[in-house]
Design an enzyme around this catalytic site. Structure first.
Site: not given
Ligand code: AMP
Length: 214
Positions: A17, A92, A127, A159, A170
């Protein structure tokens, strides 16, 4: 004339993404709004939002809707979003999608990057990220400078939520909570599903042609 393009990009963690959003926004001249990046910055800066979000992210859980919705509404209201935006990682949950609609935030297209779970597990394990926002992969996109970032020279790291047990959690959360969001946009005729296992440039071209901007 400026053509408005309000998009969002969805897919499992590690579906590409962030990388695809980066590639698309360059071509569409709109900002990419990554809720994950905004939360990580808030944690790094030690803000109140960062404190609330930190423990959820570390455990691979979703941050509560009320925390995330406020951040997104504030960000979309800024000047650079007037001609459109690319939401990466939001909504999400169905609750977030419905809250966004209730706030009158409309979107033109919801892009879904479809990638099988086996591919995701391999991708996320490899990653590597930099604090400047650059993303690499030990196999598919290594840094030309080895363990440091090509852009800023800082050391690359894994990360915290890319550890194997957290990745599995996740993915499970994604299947339960984010799939209904995909169905929600499909029902509105806004869903564009593309094969997320193809290379970044090919996917970008395909998406641009699907939205009439190729
Ligand atoms: P990402 O970088 O998009 O994979 O997001 C990393 C983490 O941030 C996720 O595993 C969630 O803990 C939190 N997070 C990011 N976007 C959201 C969202 N829209 N709703 C809830 N938690 C989020």
């Amino acid at each position: 004339m400026v053509i408005m393009m309000r998009m969002l990009i969805m897919g499992a963690p590690g579906s590409g993404k962030g990388t695809q959003a980066e590639s698309l926004v360059k071509r569409l001249s709109i900002p990419s709004i990554s809720t994950g990046d905004m939360l990580r910055s808030a944690i790094a800066e030690g803000t109140e939002t960062g404190k609330q979000a930190g423990r959820y992210i570390k455990d691979g859980k979703l941050v509560p809707d009320e925390v995330i919705i406020g951040i997104v509404i504030e960000r979309i209201g800024r000047e650079d979003c007037k001609a459109g935006y690319m939401l990466d990682g939001f909504p999400r949950t169905l609750g977030q999608a419905e809250a966004m609609a209730k706030e009158g935030i409309d979107i033109d297209a919801a892009l879904f990057l479809d990638v099988p779970d086996e591919v995701i597990m391999k991708r996320l394990g490899g990653r590597r990220v930099c604090s400047c926002g650059s993303i690499y992969h030990v196999v598919s996109k290594p840094s030309s400078k080895g363990d440091v970032c090509e852009v800023c020279g800082k050391p690359l790291t894994v990360r915290e939520d890319d550890k194997p047990e957290t990745i599995a959690k996740r993915l499970e959360i994604y299947h339960v909570q984010t799939k209904p969001v995909i169905d929600y946009y499909a029902a509105q005729g806004k869903l564009l599903t593309v094969d997320g296992t193809r290379n970044v440039e090919e996917t970008t071209e395909l998406v641009l042609s699907l939205i009439g901007r190729g």
